[in-house]
Scaffold this motif. Sequence first.
Motif, PDB file in Angstrom:
ATOM      1  N   ASP A 133      56.001 107.233  52.942  1.00 56.26           N
ATOM      2  CA  ASP A 133      56.025 107.203  54.405  1.00 56.26           C
ATOM      3  C   ASP A 133      54.688 106.823  55.035  1.00 56.26           C
ATOM      4  O   ASP A 133      54.516 105.711  55.541  1.00 56.26           O
ATOM      5  N   LYS A 139      50.627 103.240  61.182  1.00 56.22           N
ATOM      6  CA  LYS A 139      50.303 104.324  62.112  1.00 56.22           C
ATOM      7  C   LYS A 139      49.044 105.020  61.604  1.00 56.22           C
ATOM      8  O   LYS A 139      49.009 105.471  60.445  1.00 56.22           O
ATOM      9  N   LYS A 227      61.584 102.247  54.600  1.00 51.68           N
ATOM     10  CA  LYS A 227      60.502 102.246  55.597  1.00 51.68           C
ATOM     11  C   LYS A 227      60.077 100.822  55.933  1.00 51.68           C
ATOM     12  O   LYS A 227      59.862 100.475  57.094  1.00 51.68           O
ATOM     13  N   GLU A 237      57.536 100.871  67.298  1.00 47.12           N
ATOM     14  CA  GLU A 237      58.419 101.922  67.827  1.00 47.12           C
ATOM     15  C   GLU A 237      58.827 101.639  69.268  1.00 47.12           C
ATOM     16  O   GLU A 237      58.687 102.469  70.152  1.00 47.12           O
ATOM     17  N   ARG A 242      62.492 102.610  64.922  1.00 48.20           N
ATOM     18  CA  ARG A 242      61.451 103.303  64.147  1.00 48.20           C
ATOM     19  C   ARG A 242      61.481 104.807  64.406  1.00 48.20           C
ATOM     20  O   ARG A 242      61.117 105.592  63.533  1.00 48.20           O
ATOM     21  N   LEU A 245      62.873 107.238  61.923  1.00 45.64           N
ATOM     22  CA  LEU A 245      62.068 107.763  60.804  1.00 45.64           C
ATOM     23  C   LEU A 245      61.589 109.174  61.096  1.00 45.64           C
ATOM     24  O   LEU A 245      61.068 109.853  60.224  1.00 45.64           O
ATOM     25  N   ASN A 246      61.755 109.593  62.347  1.00 45.65           N
ATOM     26  CA  ASN A 246      61.372 110.956  62.706  1.00 45.65           C
ATOM     27  C   ASN A 246      62.553 111.917  62.597  1.00 45.65           C
ATOM     28  O   ASN A 246      62.548 112.984  63.211  1.00 45.65           O
TER      29      ASN A 246
HETATM   30  N1  GLY Z   1      56.286 108.456  59.913  1.00 48.60           N
HETATM   31  C1  GLY Z   1      57.045 107.815  60.914  1.00 48.60           C
HETATM   32  C2  GLY Z   1      56.627 106.415  61.190  1.00 48.60           C
HETATM   33  O1  GLY Z   1      55.796 105.890  60.479  1.00 48.60           O
HETATM   34  O2  GLY Z   1      57.099 105.823  62.117  1.00 48.60           O
END
Ligand code: GLY
Length: 361
Positions: A133, A139, A227, A237, A242, A245-246
């Motif tokens: 991740d 990020k 991912k 996002e 995206r 992913l949360n």
């Molecule tokens: N861990 C969530 C993201 O990278 O968007």
Amino acid sequence: MRRLTVGTARPYDVVVGTGALAGVGDLLAGHRRVALVAQEAVLDLHGGAVLHDLTGRGLDVVVCDMADGEDAKSFATVEALCRRWADAGLLRGDAVVALGGGVVGDTAGFAAAVYHRGIAVVQCPTTLLAQVDAAIGGKTAVNLPEGKNLVGAFHQPVGVLADTVTLATLPEREFRSGLGEVAKYALMGGADDTFGIGTLLADHGGAVLARDPAVLADLVARCAAVKVDVVTRDPEERSGLRATLNYGHTLAHALETAGLHDLQHGEAVAVGLVFAGALAGALERIDPARAELHRTLVDGLGLPTRVDGLGADELLAVMRRDKKAHGGLTFVLDGPDGLTAVDDPPPAALAVAFAAVGVDV
Ligand code: GLY
């Protein structure tokens, strides 16, 4: 070895498998000077090979160790790193190698994003959580006393080298914590297990827990592929994709912020997934068996499914302040169309979900 390409404006590869770290020199050919950032214990275990590869290619390497733990993910560490790089004469065309878990990747990645307004960074994740991740998708962030990851930037790496050999030396709790994110990907695959991660865990769960190298390499590659696909389609996002992913993270972040339980991130995600499954079940978005699968999957990986002794009111207050909330309460929930954002579920459904994870309502 699996090579997955993230299709961002400047595409880059995520390389997964035994020996992936040996590619670091190739990635940085053409650079002159490199800052290698890692915690001391990780430098001792894996730094030698990386250093050897980099210096063998004539790169001038500045080794920067940083402290362990969430407290090190701070402006103070970013300042210390940037001053060290300035002292060593790192220029805009030079590069950073972040070797370690999420704390190192996020902090060194953020420092690389702002130093000289952005220099190249190679992410070399050494924990399960970072390999599946945190290291993928650009990020970067540091914490403030007011909350985790409150200051950050998108700064895509020039490559991600997920060497699954490093997983063999992880402390057991750290390894299990990473399985919290793995459980997330398994559940993201929906009832038909689109990514085959649920089936892999069902068929080879024992080998995963015993850290069988071939099974782990397959597992990490499958999770990383999910991912990579999501980041390629919604790099910053913006479309809502995206944010999926949360999954499980709204409650997880609240548990971490409330700080009343000594939970690692993946452990908090594990409880958050059970909560999200129960909430989707209470809203009749998924059937009871699928809601229960959230619990059995998490439990089967040896992760916590509940947090006794906490009150719903304080967690709700923290969730309303979540940086992804829009003033109310937003959850990513499973449903007939897969994962979607759901705003402000009714109190009765929230009460069922809190009770499912042992929180008093
Ligand atoms: N861990 C969530 C993201 O990278 O968007």
